[in-house]
Design a protein around this motif. Structure first.
Motif, PDB file in Angstrom:
ATOM      1  N   ALA A  93       0.823  -1.208   0.000  1.00  0.00           N
ATOM      2  CA  ALA A  93       0.000   0.000   0.000  1.00  0.00           C
ATOM      3  C   ALA A  93       0.856   1.258   0.000  1.00  0.00           C
ATOM      4  N   ALA A  94       2.010   1.224   0.686  1.00  0.00           N
ATOM      5  CA  ALA A  94       2.895   2.389   0.713  1.00  0.00           C
ATOM      6  C   ALA A  94       3.393   2.719  -0.687  1.00  0.00           C
ATOM      7  N   GLY A  95       3.790   1.692  -1.439  1.00  0.00           N
ATOM      8  CA  GLY A  95       4.258   1.925  -2.805  1.00  0.00           C
ATOM      9  C   GLY A  95       3.164   2.477  -3.705  1.00  0.00           C
ATOM     10  N   LEU A  96       1.957   1.930  -3.594  1.00  0.00           N
ATOM     11  CA  LEU A  96       0.841   2.409  -4.408  1.00  0.00           C
ATOM     12  C   LEU A  96       0.458   3.833  -4.057  1.00  0.00           C
ATOM     13  N   SER A  97       0.472   4.165  -2.764  1.00  0.00           N
ATOM     14  CA  SER A  97       0.010   5.487  -2.341  1.00  0.00           C
ATOM     15  C   SER A  97       0.902   6.592  -2.894  1.00  0.00           C
ATOM     16  N   VAL A  98       2.223   6.380  -2.833  1.00  0.00           N
ATOM     17  CA  VAL A  98       3.152   7.419  -3.287  1.00  0.00           C
ATOM     18  C   VAL A  98       3.159   7.533  -4.810  1.00  0.00           C
ATOM     19  N   GLN A  99       3.185   6.397  -5.495  1.00  0.00           N
ATOM     20  CA  GLN A  99       3.371   6.413  -6.947  1.00  0.00           C
ATOM     21  C   GLN A  99       2.084   6.670  -7.721  1.00  0.00           C
ATOM     22  N   LYS A 100       0.956   6.137  -7.232  1.00  0.00           N
ATOM     23  CA  LYS A 100      -0.270   6.181  -8.028  1.00  0.00           C
ATOM     24  C   LYS A 100      -1.385   7.045  -7.428  1.00  0.00           C
ATOM     25  N   LEU A 101      -1.611   6.922  -6.125  1.00  0.00           N
ATOM     26  CA  LEU A 101      -2.837   7.466  -5.543  1.00  0.00           C
ATOM     27  C   LEU A 101      -2.725   8.923  -5.118  1.00  0.00           C
ATOM     28  N   VAL A 102      -1.668   9.274  -4.375  1.00  0.00           N
ATOM     29  CA  VAL A 102      -1.546  10.644  -3.869  1.00  0.00           C
ATOM     30  C   VAL A 102      -1.489  11.685  -4.994  1.00  0.00           C
ATOM     31  N   PRO A 103      -0.744  11.439  -6.101  1.00  0.00           N
ATOM     32  CA  PRO A 103      -0.758  12.427  -7.181  1.00  0.00           C
ATOM     33  C   PRO A 103      -2.158  12.719  -7.733  1.00  0.00           C
ATOM     34  N   ARG A 104      -3.071  11.742  -7.642  1.00  0.00           N
ATOM     35  CA  ARG A 104      -4.427  11.926  -8.175  1.00  0.00           C
ATOM     36  C   ARG A 104      -5.401  12.437  -7.124  1.00  0.00           C
ATOM     37  N   PHE A 105      -5.311  11.902  -5.892  1.00  0.00           N
ATOM     38  CA  PHE A 105      -6.351  12.173  -4.906  1.00  0.00           C
ATOM     39  C   PHE A 105      -5.881  12.996  -3.710  1.00  0.00           C
ATOM     40  N   GLY A 106      -4.590  13.222  -3.563  1.00  0.00           N
ATOM     41  CA  GLY A 106      -4.074  14.079  -2.508  1.00  0.00           C
ATOM     42  C   GLY A 106      -4.397  13.595  -1.104  1.00  0.00           C
ATOM     43  N   ARG A 107      -4.845  14.527  -0.250  1.00  0.00           N
ATOM     44  CA  ARG A 107      -5.089  14.256   1.166  1.00  0.00           C
ATOM     45  C   ARG A 107      -6.100  13.140   1.399  1.00  0.00           C
ATOM     46  N   LYS A 108      -7.014  12.934   0.474  1.00  0.00           N
ATOM     47  CA  LYS A 108      -8.043  11.909   0.649  1.00  0.00           C
ATOM     48  C   LYS A 108      -7.437  10.516   0.813  1.00  0.00           C
ATOM     49  N   VAL A 109      -6.251  10.300   0.252  1.00  0.00           N
ATOM     50  CA  VAL A 109      -5.597   9.000   0.389  1.00  0.00           C
ATOM     51  C   VAL A 109      -5.222   8.751   1.851  1.00  0.00           C
ATOM     52  N   LEU A 110      -4.669   9.767   2.511  1.00  0.00           N
ATOM     53  CA  LEU A 110      -4.298   9.623   3.917  1.00  0.00           C
ATOM     54  C   LEU A 110      -5.531   9.416   4.788  1.00  0.00           C
ATOM     55  N   LEU A 144      -9.315   5.604   7.862  1.00  0.00           N
ATOM     56  CA  LEU A 144     -10.589   4.879   7.940  1.00  0.00           C
ATOM     57  C   LEU A 144     -10.399   3.385   7.711  1.00  0.00           C
ATOM     58  N   VAL A 145      -9.551   3.034   6.736  1.00  0.00           N
ATOM     59  CA  VAL A 145      -9.303   1.613   6.447  1.00  0.00           C
ATOM     60  C   VAL A 145      -8.629   0.937   7.635  1.00  0.00           C
ATOM     61  N   MET A 146      -7.631   1.613   8.229  1.00  0.00           N
ATOM     62  CA  MET A 146      -6.952   1.024   9.372  1.00  0.00           C
ATOM     63  C   MET A 146      -7.907   0.883  10.555  1.00  0.00           C
ATOM     64  N   GLY A 147      -8.749   1.903  10.775  1.00  0.00           N
ATOM     65  CA  GLY A 147      -9.751   1.820  11.835  1.00  0.00           C
ATOM     66  C   GLY A 147     -10.728   0.680  11.590  1.00  0.00           C
ATOM     67  N   ALA A 148     -11.125   0.491  10.323  1.00  0.00           N
ATOM     68  CA  ALA A 148     -12.030  -0.615   9.987  1.00  0.00           C
ATOM     69  C   ALA A 148     -11.365  -1.959  10.268  1.00  0.00           C
ATOM     70  N   GLY A 149     -10.063  -2.074   9.955  1.00  0.00           N
ATOM     71  CA  GLY A 149      -9.329  -3.301  10.244  1.00  0.00           C
ATOM     72  C   GLY A 149      -9.294  -3.608  11.735  1.00  0.00           C
ATOM     73  N   VAL A 150      -9.125  -2.558  12.544  1.00  0.00           N
ATOM     74  CA  VAL A 150      -9.123  -2.733  14.002  1.00  0.00           C
ATOM     75  C   VAL A 150     -10.483  -3.248  14.481  1.00  0.00           C
ATOM     76  N   PRO A 206       3.036   8.766   2.365  1.00  0.00           N
ATOM     77  CA  PRO A 206       2.909  10.158   1.906  1.00  0.00           C
ATOM     78  C   PRO A 206       2.816  11.195   3.013  1.00  0.00           C
ATOM     79  N   LEU A 207       2.757  10.773   4.287  1.00  0.00           N
ATOM     80  CA  LEU A 207       2.483  11.737   5.353  1.00  0.00           C
ATOM     81  C   LEU A 207       3.578  12.790   5.494  1.00  0.00           C
ATOM     82  N   THR A 208       4.849  12.362   5.414  1.00  0.00           N
ATOM     83  CA  THR A 208       5.940  13.321   5.602  1.00  0.00           C
ATOM     84  C   THR A 208       5.899  14.437   4.561  1.00  0.00           C
TER      85      THR A 208
END
Length: 498
Positions: A306-323, A328-334, A370-372
């Motif tokens: 997921a880290a590789g996908l977020s930086v290379q594919k998702l953040v350039p398109r969706f920005g903050r919504k990815v974080l 939400l996904v991590m909370g759902a997993g918990v 992407p957080l940093t």
């Protein structure tokens, strides 16, 4: 790379061996917390100082001193005669890591031209992933094998040959570098940061065991006063000679202040989760270390993917919504994990944990990579080094605070006098109780992320390049600590996987 790998493995390898340490060394639960929290606290308190000392006295010199000290502290951990000596040795080990780790990416920046650094950061990311996956497995194997009857001790002694090789190779191949305009070390700031953290964390860690004495509450209240004194002192020092330990002007940047809050709170959640998860599997469920280590593999793989996908594919398109989606996904997993643990009770299997762990890992991967860059995107470029060092520091502080809170959210709901048959159900109940706290914290993180920029600018490496090779403030991994941009992202992901 050897030093970075050693540091990452050392933290992940310890968690899996904690039940063995408790059983064979006779450590109390509070001492178990300090074996992990002591390292995190010393590492957090020393990161900024270690980075600045490298700029002042030479990065190669501090790197070699850190490697030597880390290796010696590992030997002391491995040969510890009692739990008290092990805790003290772990605190020393964390301090040495704080001297060693900030130099790693500073040396990369000083050694490689800008067009080659991308390859080096790619290799660094691979090392981080390898350390995150291999640490728990290596810890499980070394504990299971019980080499020479040493029980848990080989998890520390394995650092000795690695550290000696890194020391010899570092002396021969690393070239010395230092910042041309290094700031002076703020010793008062270092003392105030360390004192405030100790006054806050020590009562949290020992409070349950000691029956929450009055001095504990007074100490925690006093920590607030110490941090207020730190802010006042740093403001005066910045006005007097321009060399504060913490650059307070950074907190005027909305996205940076919000990002610091996210990093701290995220560190608290993960500090709680990983310690109680280990105790739940090995003491509550009675699993062997190797089984517990293998159970965590889907989590580590999901984080890396997921880290590789977020930086290379998702953040350039969706920005903050990815974080925010990651929170939400991590909370759902918990929440899924709570449901699975409640449904299957003590009969739960590793396979039944795979889904919630993979979901949690995917959510975490969407956040840590992407957080940093999101936090640093609106920070003035001349303060990129200072800001990135502060981010890594508060992340470690949050982790140490989370480890301290385990005595409240986990041990606080376990009866002090349990029969053998009561241990499993009590630990399973306490694990679910702690996970509700983690889920709540993920909700807080989701809300805090609204203050991050909608489209974080990916400019940190460029900022470092423009500031010149080895500049004190703009350099990747400059005077304040570990690198910004991709380097801090990679290391941050690895640290949080702990």
């Amino acid at each position: 790379m050897t030093a970075a790998f050693m540091d990452l493995v050392d933290v992940t390898i310890v968690n899996i061996a904690i039940p063995s340490i408790r059983q064979n060394a006779g450590a109390s639960f509070s001492q178990i917390q300090w074996i992990t929290a002591g390292y995190a606290l010393a590492f957090a308190a020393g990161l900024i100082t270690g980075g600045r000392l490298g700029d002042i006295h030479g990065r190669k010199r501090l790197f070699l001193l850190g490697i030597a000290g880390f290796t010696a502290a590992s030997a002391l951990c491995g040969f510890a005669a009692n739990p008290e000596m092990l805790v003290a040795s772990r605190i020393l080990q964390g301090g040495m890591a704080a001297m060693m780790v900030p130099q790693v990416l500073s040396i990369v920046h000083a050694t490689f031209p800008a067009h080659e650094r991308g390859k080096v950061f790619g290799l660094f990311g691979a090392i981080v992933g390898l350390g995150a996956v291999s640490g728990p497995l290596l810890g499980a194997l070394l504990t299971e094998w019980n080499l020479f009857g040493l029980e848990w001790r080989p998890i520390f002694l394995i650092n000795l040959p690695v550290g000696i090789v890194a020391l010899l190779l570092g002396r021969r191949y690393i070239t010395e570098s230092r910042a041309p305009k290094a700031l002076r070390l703020d010793l008062v700031g270092v003392a105030l940061v360390t004192l405030g953290l100790l006054m806050l964390l020590y009562p949290l860690t020992r409070g349950h065991e000691l029956g929450w004495p009055l001095w504990g509450y007074l100490s925690m209240a006093g920590a607030v006063a110490v941090f207020a004194a730190l802010v006042a002192y740093e403001r005066r020092k910045a006005a007097r000679d321009g060399s504060p330990l913490i650059e307070l002007s950074l907190f005027r940047v909305k996205s940076f202040a919000a990002g610091i809050a996210v990093q701290t709170v995220f560190g608290v959640a993960l500090g709680i989760f990983f310690l109680v998860w280990t105790l739940y599997m090995q003491i509550g469920l009675g699993w062997r270390p190797l089984r517990a280590g293998l159970t965590g593999v889907p989590f580590s793989l999901a984080v890396s993917t997921a880290a590789g996908l977020s930086v290379q594919k998702l953040v350039p398109r969706f920005g903050r919504k990815v974080l925010q989606a990651g929170a939400l996904v991590m909370g759902a997993g918990v929440l899924v994990y709570i449901g699975e643990a409640h449904r299957y009770g003590l009969a739960i299997s590793s396979w039944q944990m795979m889904l919630p762990l993979a979901v949690m890992g995917a959510g975490m991967g969407l956040i840590v990579a992407p957080l940093t860059d999101a936090v640093l995107s609106e920070v003035p470029r001349e303060h990129a080094g200072s800001a990135s060092g502060l981010i890594n520091t508060v992340q470690q502080m949050g982790n140490a605070l989370g480890l301290g809170l385990v005595s409240v959210v986990f041990f606080g709901v376990i009866d002090d006098r349990l029969t053998r048959t009561q241990v499993g159900p009590a630990f399973a109940h306490a694990f679910q109780h702690a996970l509700w706290w983690v889920a709540g914290i993920m909700g807080v993180i989701f809300l805090l992320m609204f203050a991050l920029p909608a489209r974080p600018a990916q400019h940190i490496e460029g900022a470092a390049d423009e500031s010149g090779e080895g500049g004190a403030d703009g350099a990747v991994g400059g005077a304040e600590g570990p690198a910004g941009g991709k380097g801090a992202t990679a290391r941050g992901a690895g640290e949080l996987v702990h």
